[in-house]
Design a protein around this motif. Structure first.
Motif: not given
Length: 208
Positions: A4-11, A65-74
């Motif tokens: 959550l703290p980085n969520d907007e930045l990650i997206l 990164l695009p795959d990460y935001v969909h899967q969120r494995p960690l």
């Protein structure tokens, strides 16, 4: 999972926002350097700059990164750390001819460089001042270094993550795939085993 703290930045970064990407890298660069430096074999260090491995990690992270935001494995940082360890593992295999094994085990089950053992021992020993305290601290540091060599894989692994890498309990739990309570228990038991080894080395005189 979310970070959550980085969520907007990650997206934003996943959407191609260059400024968000740069900010993410700046937030995590120092921690990734520590991950690599404490594990990089001295023989490889003469040929490979940690900064190059960090840069390779960022390039790979940007690609995935695009795959990460969909899967969120960690959570984000443990995921980024995993990518860094993969790059480190490949560098060791390339320069040392290490035969391939499961990446997750290979990147953690490394031969800890002497300087990393010293650093871990220093973190575990209180930094008191005064001539006598310094002498005692130096002797305890030596004993800790020797004891660390006798710890099993799981014990040393959790101490490195929590003490050297400064991973949070939650981050460590995500990496190891166990609960936060289990992380705290494993760390406590590792410290108890370390103390037991040191007391055994000191002998009866050390117990008085």
């Amino acid at each position: 999972m979310t970070d959550l703290p980085n969520d907007e930045l990650i997206l934003s970064a996943a959407g191609g926002d260059r400024q968000a990407l740069d900010q993410l890298w700046q937030l995590h660069r120092a921690r990734l350097r520590q991950v690599i430096q404490i594990r990089l074999d001295p023989r490889v260090r003469r040929r490979v700059d940690p900064s190059d491995l960090i840069q390779e990690t960022f390039i790979e992270a940007q690609r995935r990164l695009p795959d990460y935001v969909h899967q969120r494995p960690l959570p984000f940082y443990p995921w980024l750390r995993q990518l860094a360890l993969e790059r480190l593992n490949k560098a060791h295999k390339r320069h040392l001819g290490v035969k391939g094994r499961a990446v997750a085990r290979e990147v953690e089950n490394w031969e800890m460089p002497d300087e990393s053992v010293v650093q871990l021992a220093d973190r575990l020993v209180s930094d008191e001042t005064g001539a006598m305290q310094r002498l005692l601290r130096d002797e305890i540091r030596r004993q800790v270094r020797e004891a660390l060599d006798q710890l099993n894989f799981d014990d040393r692994q959790v101490l490195v993550m929590r003490v050297l890498e400064d991973l949070t309990t939650g981050e460590t739990a995500a990496v190891l795939g166990i609960s936060e309570a289990a992380v705290r228990m494993r760390q406590l038991r590792a410290l108890e085993r370390l103390q037991k080894i040191i007391r055994k080395k000191q002998g009866p005189a050390g117990g008085r």
